[in-house]
Design a protein around this motif. Structure first.
Motif, mmCIF file in Angstrom:
data_model
loop_
_atom_site.group_PDB
_atom_site.id
_atom_site.type_symbol
_atom_site.label_atom_id
_atom_site.label_comp_id
_atom_site.label_asym_id
_atom_site.label_seq_id
_atom_site.Cartn_x
_atom_site.Cartn_y
_atom_site.Cartn_z
ATOM 1 N N GLN A 25 1.317 -36.150 13.384
ATOM 2 C CA GLN A 25 1.759 -35.625 11.725
ATOM 3 C C GLN A 25 2.205 -34.138 11.787
ATOM 4 O O GLN A 25 2.888 -33.866 11.243
ATOM 5 C CB GLN A 25 0.571 -35.866 10.847
ATOM 6 N N HIS A 26 1.285 -33.311 12.405
ATOM 7 C CA HIS A 26 1.852 -31.808 12.791
ATOM 8 C C HIS A 26 3.106 -31.627 13.162
ATOM 9 O O HIS A 26 3.932 -31.070 12.875
ATOM 10 C CB HIS A 26 0.579 -31.168 13.134
ATOM 11 N N ILE A 27 3.183 -32.788 14.330
ATOM 12 C CA ILE A 27 4.669 -32.427 15.038
ATOM 13 C C ILE A 27 5.778 -32.970 14.048
ATOM 14 O O ILE A 27 7.159 -32.361 13.939
ATOM 15 C CB ILE A 27 4.551 -33.467 16.248
ATOM 16 N N LEU A 28 5.588 -34.080 13.451
ATOM 17 C CA LEU A 28 6.632 -34.535 12.328
ATOM 18 C C LEU A 28 6.878 -33.693 11.478
ATOM 19 O O LEU A 28 8.221 -33.361 11.016
ATOM 20 C CB LEU A 28 6.182 -35.650 11.929
ATOM 21 N N GLN A 29 5.947 -32.736 10.662
ATOM 22 C CA GLN A 29 6.005 -31.787 10.029
ATOM 23 C C GLN A 29 6.867 -30.592 10.463
ATOM 24 O O GLN A 29 7.809 -30.108 9.795
ATOM 25 C CB GLN A 29 4.549 -31.011 9.209
ATOM 26 N N TYR A 30 6.643 -30.009 11.703
ATOM 27 C CA TYR A 30 7.270 -29.012 12.343
ATOM 28 C C TYR A 30 8.523 -29.718 12.620
ATOM 29 O O TYR A 30 9.780 -28.761 12.523
ATOM 30 C CB TYR A 30 6.625 -29.023 13.689
ATOM 31 N N ILE A 31 9.319 -30.873 12.920
ATOM 32 C CA ILE A 31 10.466 -31.407 13.039
ATOM 33 C C ILE A 31 11.285 -31.222 11.850
ATOM 34 O O ILE A 31 12.424 -30.942 11.610
ATOM 35 C CB ILE A 31 10.650 -32.893 13.700
ATOM 36 N N GLU A 32 10.650 -31.756 10.588
ATOM 37 C CA GLU A 32 11.273 -31.894 9.393
ATOM 38 C C GLU A 32 11.630 -30.433 8.911
ATOM 39 O O GLU A 32 12.530 -29.952 8.186
ATOM 40 C CB GLU A 32 10.439 -32.465 8.210
ATOM 41 N N ARG A 33 10.562 -29.467 9.382
ATOM 42 C CA ARG A 33 10.880 -27.772 8.918
ATOM 43 C C ARG A 33 12.222 -27.384 9.530
ATOM 44 O O ARG A 33 13.121 -26.788 9.068
ATOM 45 C CB ARG A 33 9.722 -27.251 9.138
ATOM 46 N N ASN A 34 12.261 -28.029 10.944
ATOM 47 C CA ASN A 34 13.220 -27.252 11.848
ATOM 48 C C ASN A 34 14.401 -28.019 12.106
ATOM 49 O O ASN A 34 15.440 -27.684 12.574
ATOM 50 C CB ASN A 34 12.657 -26.996 13.198
#
Length: 255
Positions: free
Chosen positions: A10-19
């Motif tokens: 989930q944290h990885i997904l958020q990071y991808i969505e931000r970047n």
């Protein structure tokens, strides 16, 4: 506390969505994981349609779901959900049998129950099962059924049959939307019958809903507000709603 695999993803997904676009190496550096783990997490997210895999990394994407998957919602309203989960856990006594439904808010309850004594937990949530699997004095009964990938839970006829065979002291459940007039409603039509079956297995039903769920109505009617004994919400809940709910003989706890 170390992140579980699902929480890390989930944290990885958020990071991808931000970047919008990331490389495998960026994930390794950001989250302190190996290349193999980063690739595996990206493959899982891609299979769920949450990211698009490209050579050496991934791109952000949108799947158009009305309700984000449970692994996404874990990171929404985190402070409120943590407080609600802690308040709900305070209602549980050692030696009880409880039911924990699917949903990111109920998952917080599970985190707060890992050190309880002689506790019996019935659940249809794969996420709850993962959290409590190694809790030393928590006995877990996992219900089968049709696997709902969006909620990471089991629903349908088999689940409902299993629910008819069990009883609990308390049910802790979440809902997509809650309104005084429309009651408990859900986005997923297939979940509705399972939710109704869950409501029948305990003497006490505790509904967990942060303020973002209140004053809304979704497509599928689950039950009237009178089916619930206690509502646990957060300080962002509208004061008018809380007053009206109390007037309707609903116990309200503001965490």
């Amino acid at each position: 506390m170390a992140l579980s695999t699902l929480e890390r993803q989930q944290h990885i997904l958020q990071y991808i969505e931000r970047n919008q676009q990331v490389s495998v190496q960026m994930l390794c550096d950001k989250f302190g994981i190996s290349l193999a783990t980063a690739r595996r997490d990206l493959d899982v997210l891609a299979e769920r349609g949450r990211v698009k895999r490209i050579h050496g990394g991934a791109l952000a994407t949108q799947d158009g779901n009305t309700v984000p998957p449970a692994v996404i919602r874990v990171a929404e309203q985190t402070d409120a959900k943590s407080r609600i989960g802690a308040a709900a856990a305070e209602m549980v006594r050692d030696g009880e049998t409880i039911f924990l439904s699917s949903g990111s808010t109920v998952l917080e309850v599970a985190h707060h129950l890992r050190n309880r004594k002689r506790l019996n937990v019935i659940t249809n949530s794969l996420l709850v099962l993962n959290v409590l699997a190694d809790a030393p004095e928590v006995s877990v009964v996992s219900l089968g059924g049709v696997f709902n990938r969006n909620e990471m839970s089991f629903i349908g006829h088999i689940t409902q049959q299993a629910l008819s065979e069990v009883r609990a002291d308390k049910v802790f459940m979440s809902i997509s939307a809650l309104d005084l007039q429309h009651g408990l409603t859900n986005v997923d039509l297939q979940e509705t019958l399972t939710d109704r079956a869950i409501l029948k297995i305990a003497r006490e039903v505790v509904l967990l809903a942060d303020h973002s769920k209140i004053g809304r109505a979704a497509a599928a009617f689950v039950a009237p507000l009178s089916a619930v004994h206690t509502l646990i919400t957060d300080a962002g809940a509208p004061a008018r709603f809380i007053d009206d709910a109390k007037s309707a003989n609903l116990r309200v706890i503001v965490a």
